[in-house]
Design an enzyme around this catalytic site. Structure first.
Site, PDB file in Angstrom:
ATOM      1  N   HIS A  72       0.898  -1.069   0.070  1.00 23.22           N
ATOM      2  CA  HIS A  72       0.075   0.058  -0.212  1.00 23.22           C
ATOM      3  C   HIS A  72       0.929   1.311   0.077  1.00 23.22           C
ATOM      4  O   HIS A  72       2.069   1.056   0.713  1.00 23.22           O
ATOM      5  CB  HIS A  72      -0.920  -0.128   1.279  1.00 23.22           C
ATOM      6  CG  HIS A  72      -1.872   0.960   1.527  1.00 23.22           C
ATOM      7  ND1 HIS A  72      -1.410   2.327   1.723  1.00 23.22           N
ATOM      8  CD2 HIS A  72      -3.249   0.947   1.075  1.00 23.22           C
ATOM      9  CE1 HIS A  72      -2.746   2.885   2.070  1.00 23.22           C
ATOM     10  NE2 HIS A  72      -3.815   2.024   1.419  1.00 23.22           N
ATOM     11  N   ASP A  81       2.914  -5.183   8.013  1.00 26.06           N
ATOM     12  CA  ASP A  81       1.880  -4.349   7.836  1.00 26.06           C
ATOM     13  C   ASP A  81       0.686  -5.275   7.777  1.00 26.06           C
ATOM     14  O   ASP A  81       0.346  -6.146   6.841  1.00 26.06           O
ATOM     15  CB  ASP A  81       1.854  -3.467   6.559  1.00 26.06           C
ATOM     16  CG  ASP A  81       0.380  -2.886   6.040  1.00 26.06           C
ATOM     17  OD1 ASP A  81      -0.307  -3.357   6.930  1.00 26.06           O
ATOM     18  OD2 ASP A  81       0.484  -2.153   5.157  1.00 26.06           O
ATOM     19  N   GLN A 137      -4.579  -5.813   6.713  1.00 33.02           N
ATOM     20  CA  GLN A 137      -5.540  -6.442   6.048  1.00 33.02           C
ATOM     21  C   GLN A 137      -5.301  -7.978   6.596  1.00 33.02           C
ATOM     22  O   GLN A 137      -6.171  -8.667   5.972  1.00 33.02           O
ATOM     23  CB  GLN A 137      -5.316  -6.448   4.651  1.00 33.02           C
ATOM     24  CG  GLN A 137      -5.606  -5.188   3.803  1.00 33.02           C
ATOM     25  CD  GLN A 137      -6.932  -4.716   3.798  1.00 33.02           C
ATOM     26  OE1 GLN A 137      -7.999  -5.418   4.154  1.00 33.02           O
ATOM     27  NE2 GLN A 137      -7.126  -3.535   3.676  1.00 33.02           N
ATOM     28  N   LYS A 192     -10.399  -0.961  10.418  1.00 35.93           N
ATOM     29  CA  LYS A 192     -10.586  -2.362   9.555  1.00 35.93           C
ATOM     30  C   LYS A 192     -10.967  -3.570  10.690  1.00 35.93           C
ATOM     31  O   LYS A 192     -10.975  -4.524  10.136  1.00 35.93           O
ATOM     32  CB  LYS A 192      -9.184  -2.242   8.918  1.00 35.93           C
ATOM     33  CG  LYS A 192      -8.949  -1.338   7.857  1.00 35.93           C
ATOM     34  CD  LYS A 192      -7.790  -1.674   6.993  1.00 35.93           C
ATOM     35  CE  LYS A 192      -7.400  -0.446   6.194  1.00 35.93           C
ATOM     36  NZ  LYS A 192      -8.199  -0.028   5.035  1.00 35.93           N
ATOM     37  N   CYS A 228      -4.581   2.676  -3.763  1.00 37.36           N
ATOM     38  CA  CYS A 228      -3.812   3.202  -3.018  1.00 37.36           C
ATOM     39  C   CYS A 228      -2.350   2.154  -3.318  1.00 37.36           C
ATOM     40  O   CYS A 228      -1.524   1.947  -2.624  1.00 37.36           O
ATOM     41  CB  CYS A 228      -3.647   3.322  -1.499  1.00 37.36           C
ATOM     42  SG  CYS A 228      -4.787   4.665  -1.099  1.00 37.36           S
TER      43      CYS A 228
HETATM   44  N1  PLP Z   1      -1.703  -0.941   4.565  1.00 38.82           N
HETATM   45  C1  PLP Z   1      -2.523  -1.874   4.003  1.00 38.82           C
HETATM   46  C2  PLP Z   1      -2.255  -3.261   3.484  1.00 38.82           C
HETATM   47  C3  PLP Z   1      -3.839  -1.177   3.784  1.00 38.82           C
HETATM   48  O1  PLP Z   1      -5.123  -2.015   3.141  1.00 38.82           O
HETATM   49  C4  PLP Z   1      -4.233   0.113   4.274  1.00 38.82           C
HETATM   50  C5  PLP Z   1      -5.590   0.712   3.986  1.00 38.82           C
HETATM   51  O2  PLP Z   1      -6.522   0.434   3.204  1.00 38.82           O
HETATM   52  C6  PLP Z   1      -3.206   0.594   4.836  1.00 38.82           C
HETATM   53  C7  PLP Z   1      -2.097   0.314   5.074  1.00 38.82           C
HETATM   54  C8  PLP Z   1      -3.438   2.332   5.550  1.00 38.82           C
HETATM   55  O3  PLP Z   1      -4.346   1.965   6.680  1.00 38.82           O
HETATM   56  P1  PLP Z   1      -5.036   3.447   7.230  1.00 38.82           P
HETATM   57  O4  PLP Z   1      -5.433   4.322   6.129  1.00 38.82           O
HETATM   58  O5  PLP Z   1      -5.906   3.010   8.025  1.00 38.82           O
HETATM   59  O6  PLP Z   1      -3.574   3.916   8.037  1.00 38.82           O
END
Ligand code: PLP
Length: 419
Positions: free
Chosen positions: A136, A213, A216, A239, A377
């Site tokens: 992301h 990370d 998900q 999430k 993203c």
């Molecule tokens: N990493 C992953 C794999 C994501 O799916 C997301 C958000 O969709 C993020 C990071 C960023 O999360 P946040 O916007 O809640 O900080």
């Protein structure tokens, strides 16, 4: 063509009482354009159970107060609830110490914290940081910023046509210059589940710390940070059925002790004079300023709710639902799935011949179906597959097989609109 008998045999098994669970989520009862809401945008954010919503109301009705520095009863009660939530998170991810659980604003905030703090102390010119092609933007840009500041280099593990990282290429990227690895557990746009245990083991052979990370994955699978032996792990509350603006950074205590603070302000200090400041102990060293108190408490409530169902039962049911969705989407001619990894979660990205993903999203919206369209993203992934965008349906344990049927028949309708 898959026979009705096969579809029905898969459809009729269910390991969760989903209809009962759906009663817990008030938002799911509403109509969108006059049709029942079919919410399939769970990778963007999940809906909140009444239990969590009630907790937020209760906090503001009877507990609202600033924490950690008040002698009055309300402040003590709010502090106790907030710290109890930290304990719930600690148990949920099986961290060893409370000091390893840091409240943040979310995944992005947690990654920025580590890129900034670890980067400040340990990254120098010509050092290398490894990420993957599946990241992301929030696990790319903070490292790019760090590399620009320090004149370091970002190395990217390539992926194959199924959207899986190529492990041998990862091994080749490791050298004595590698100082950090930051990698996603489950891809938000392709659903690929990375072999994080193997990545961590390999990295540790060279004493390289690894950040996972888990934005998900923490809502879908049991995460045990001790067993994984990851050095850092980040995720977002929103999430995980909790409100927005709250998240978690887990870090091994020994490493967190070594890192400088990320932000300065109230709560993160132990004493301040104009000449010198000494810092508070963990985890407060990384929690400057008044935090999202109700968010933290509600994250604790969301974990209570998930525990009442059981993360293992959630995983089992979502697997069943994903298998069913895969079967139904396969039937649709002119639908190309993007992301076909062997180990894959409940995320379905696809494109349709001759229809732009945004049009798919708009037509499905008029059927009451919420999916996401765009680059999610993850623009480098779109570039890798030479497409501008995908349509993405992402599932949660409150989704049903009937909703999957409706998604499939509505996608067929998209073609009728465009015929
Ligand atoms: N990493 C992953 C794999 C994501 O799916 C997301 C958000 O969709 C993020 C990071 C960023 O999360 P946040 O916007 O809640 O900080």
């Amino acid at each position: 063509m898959i026979s009705d008998a096969i579809i029905n045999s898969v459809k009729n098994i269910s390991s969760l009482d989903v209809l009962k669970i759906r009663e817990d989520f008030p938002i799911l009862k509403q109509l969108i354009h006059g049709k029942p809401l079919v919410y399939l945008d769970n990778a963007a954010t999940t809906q909140k159970p009444k239990f969590v919503i009630d907790k937020e109301r209760e906090y503001y009705e009877v507990q609202n107060s600033n924490i950690h520095r008040g002698v009055h009863l309300l402040s003590q009660k709010a502090t106790m609830e907030y710290e109890k939530a930290r304990e719930k998170v600690m148990r949920f991810i099986n961290a060893k110490y409370l000091s390893e659980v840091i409240f943040t604003k979310g995944t992005t905030d947690g990654i920025n914290l580590i890129a900034s703090s670890f980067g400040e102390k340990f990254i120098n010119a010509d050092d290398e940081i490894i990420i993957s092609h599946l990241e992301h933007h929030s696990n790319i840009v903070p490292w790019q910023l760090l590399c620009q500041r320090k004149n370091a280099k970002l190395k990217v593990i390539p992926i194959n046509d199924n959207g899986e990282i190529i492990f041998e290429e990862f091994e080749k990227l490791i050298s004595e210059k590698t100082k950090f690895i930051s990698i996603v557990h489950a891809s938000n746009s392709l659903g690929t589940i990375n072999p994080i245990k193997d990545i961590i083991n390999k990295a540790h052979q060279y004493n390289i710390p690894v950040l996972i990370d888990a934005a998900q994955s923490v809502q879908h699978y049991k995460i045990d940070v001790k067993e994984l032996d990851c050095d850092f792990l980040v995720f977002s509350g929103h999430k995980l059925y909790a409100p927005t603006g709250i998240g978690i950074l887990y870090g091994k205590e020994k490493l967190l002790e070594e890192l400088p603070p990320y932000q300065g302000g109230g709560d993160m200090i132990s004493s301040v004079t104009f000449e010198k400041t000494t810092y508070n102990e963990l985890p407060y060293k990384f929690e400057a300023g008044t935090p999202n108190i109700s968010g933290g408490i509600c994250l604790g409530a969301a974990i209570d709710y998930i525990n009442s169902i059981g993360i293992k039962s959630i995983e089992e049911y979502e697997k069943e639902l994903s298998d069913y969705a895969e079967l139904r989407l396969k039937e649709i001619e002119k639908l190309t799935p993007i992301g076909t990894a062997k180990n894959k979660g409940a995320v379905f990205s696809f494109i349709l011949d001759g229809v732009h993903p945004h049009d798919i999203g708009t037509i499905l919206d008029f059927e009451g179906i919420a999916i996401r369209t765009g680059h999610h993203c993850t623009q480098p992934i779109m570039d890798r597959f030479k497409i501008p965008a995908t349509a993405r349906a992402s599932l949660a344990f409150y989704n049903t097989k009937d909703e999957i049927d409706f998604l499939a028949s509505s996608i067929k309708k998209v073609f009728e609109v465009f015929a």
